[in-house]
Enzyme design. Structure first.
Site, PDB file in Angstrom:
ATOM      1  N   GLY A 112       0.811  -1.215   0.000  1.00 18.61           N
ATOM      2  CA  GLY A 112       0.000   0.000   0.000  1.00 18.61           C
ATOM      3  C   GLY A 112       0.842   1.262   0.000  1.00 18.61           C
ATOM      4  O   GLY A 112       0.536   2.234  -0.707  1.00 18.61           O
ATOM      5  N   CYS A 113       1.919   1.267   0.773  1.00 16.95           N
ATOM      6  CA  CYS A 113       2.781   2.448   0.865  1.00 16.95           C
ATOM      7  C   CYS A 113       3.544   2.672  -0.431  1.00 16.95           C
ATOM      8  O   CYS A 113       3.757   3.812  -0.847  1.00 16.95           O
ATOM      9  CB  CYS A 113       3.742   2.305   2.049  1.00 16.95           C
ATOM     10  SG  CYS A 113       2.870   2.235   3.630  1.00 16.95           S
TER      11      CYS A 113
END
Length: 188
Positions: A112-113
């Protein structure tokens, strides 16, 4: 508290009294693991705000963070942190000149990051044309940021908040299983 986990006394609001209740409980009974979860009794204070089965300093910090969250229209806390090259970046240099997009994220090189960083990198020119600079912030080290930025060819600065001071000031510090990290939040 199923309604608001940071409302220790279940009064309907999160305030300094909630912080003091957790601190006083720790001072009286010590930091501890709960042997079992009490039945949901609305007359009991809910000291374990993060639900990890322990009562300790992180519970205090999470209630404080809720009180300290930066609100729309308020003055942002001071940000002076090292970037991925170890150079100190003071965001006050942009005051009155350019807007700042400051986004907090949990950890380098997680799916996600990475997706979020790649999206900011792809949109950096668009954001710049609108008069703003992009900065990412996580608790990762300068070296970790350098590796992350190099690996993904990121075109903006990532700031290292290993002391957790800036992340805490923005109310973006959280934890899971005893590990602190920056929760995903964006401020302009």
């Amino acid at each position: 508290n199923a309604v608001n986990q940071y409302d220790v006394d279940m009064s309907g609001t999160v305030d300094l009294y909630d912080v003091l209740m957790v601190i006083n409980d720790i001072n009286s009974n010590g930091m501890r693991s709960l042997s079992s979860r009490p039945a949901q009794d609305s007359s009991l204070p809910m000291f374990d705000v993060n639900g990890d089965g322990d009562i300790g300093p992180m519970d205090v910090l999470l209630v404080i963070n809720t009180l300290n969250q930066v609100q729309v229209g308020s003055i942002a806390p001071k940000v002076s942190l090292p970037n991925q090259r170890g150079e100190l970046v003071d965001l006050s240099q942009f005051l009155g000149k350019r807007s700042v997009v400051l986004y907090f994220y949990p950890k380098n090189d997680t799916p996600g990051c990475t997706a979020e960083a790649l999206d900011f990198s792809a949109r950096k020119n668009q954001i710049s044309e609108l008069g703003a600079e992009v900065f990412g912030v996580s608790l990762d080290s300068v070296d970790s940021h350098q590796n992350f930025a190099d690996k993904h060819v990121l075109n903006f600065e990532i700031l290292s908040d290993t002391t957790k001071q800036v992340t805490t000031a923005f109310g973006a510090l959280t934890e899971r299983n005893g590990t602190p990290f920056a929760t995903r939040r964006t401020f302009i």
